[in-house]
Write a protein that holds these residues in place. Structure first.
Motif: not given
Ligand code: ZN
Length: 161
Positions: A13-20, A123-133
């Protein structure tokens, strides 16, 4: 075999945020194995994986409420410097493991330092982040009763014991 409760799935897997920007990836580290249906992965990703078979690929966009949660401003707190380990040179961005009341571990991040007051964000460091898997299912097998009992995978990609 399909991924369903109490199967072990192995994923690249690769996880990216909204900006890639890449936040996490199994590349270079080896695939991740987990027991499905025990809450080991974030809920949104387990939902997407349900029913998938070996060789399947998927892209999933997961909102914070099915990821690492939404940010809670009440989880940002200021503490006196002396509550942190004296030997640590505290800097903004630094992360600590804090003990929660139920005995679990929680990561807190230093977000601000003002004199002897340190502002910590629990907060979890990825709280509030939309995740792209971007996920590929490498293998699916039945979990052993021991794996279900232990709540983790044994063998490649999991615990060796
Ligand atoms: Zn075990």
């Amino acid at each position: 075999m399909q991924i369903t409760k109490h199967t072990v799935a192995t994923l690249e897997y690769t996880l990216t945020d909204e900006s890639g920007e890449v936040l996490d990836t199994s590349k270079g580290r080896g695939p991740l194995a987990y027991v499905h249906g025990l809450g080991m992965l974030i809920p949104g990703l387990e939902e997407e994986l349900e029913g998938k078979v070996q060789g399947d690929s998927l892209k999933a966009r997961i909102e914070p409420d099915k990821g690492y949660g939404v940010r809670d401003d009440q989880m940002v707190q200021s503490v006196p410097r002396e509550q942190l380990p004296a030997e640590v040179d505290v800097e903004v961005g630094m992360q600590f493991q804090a003990q929660t009341q139920d005995g679990g571990a929680h990561v807190v991040t230093v977000v601000e330092i003002e004199g002897e007051t340190i502002k910590l964000d629990a907060n979890h460091p990825l709280a509030g982040v939309t995740l792209h898997f971007d996920v590929e299912v490498v293998e699916v097998r039945e979990a052993t009763s021991e794996e279900i009992e232990h709540g983790h995978v044994h063998g490649p990609g999991g615990h060796e014991h």
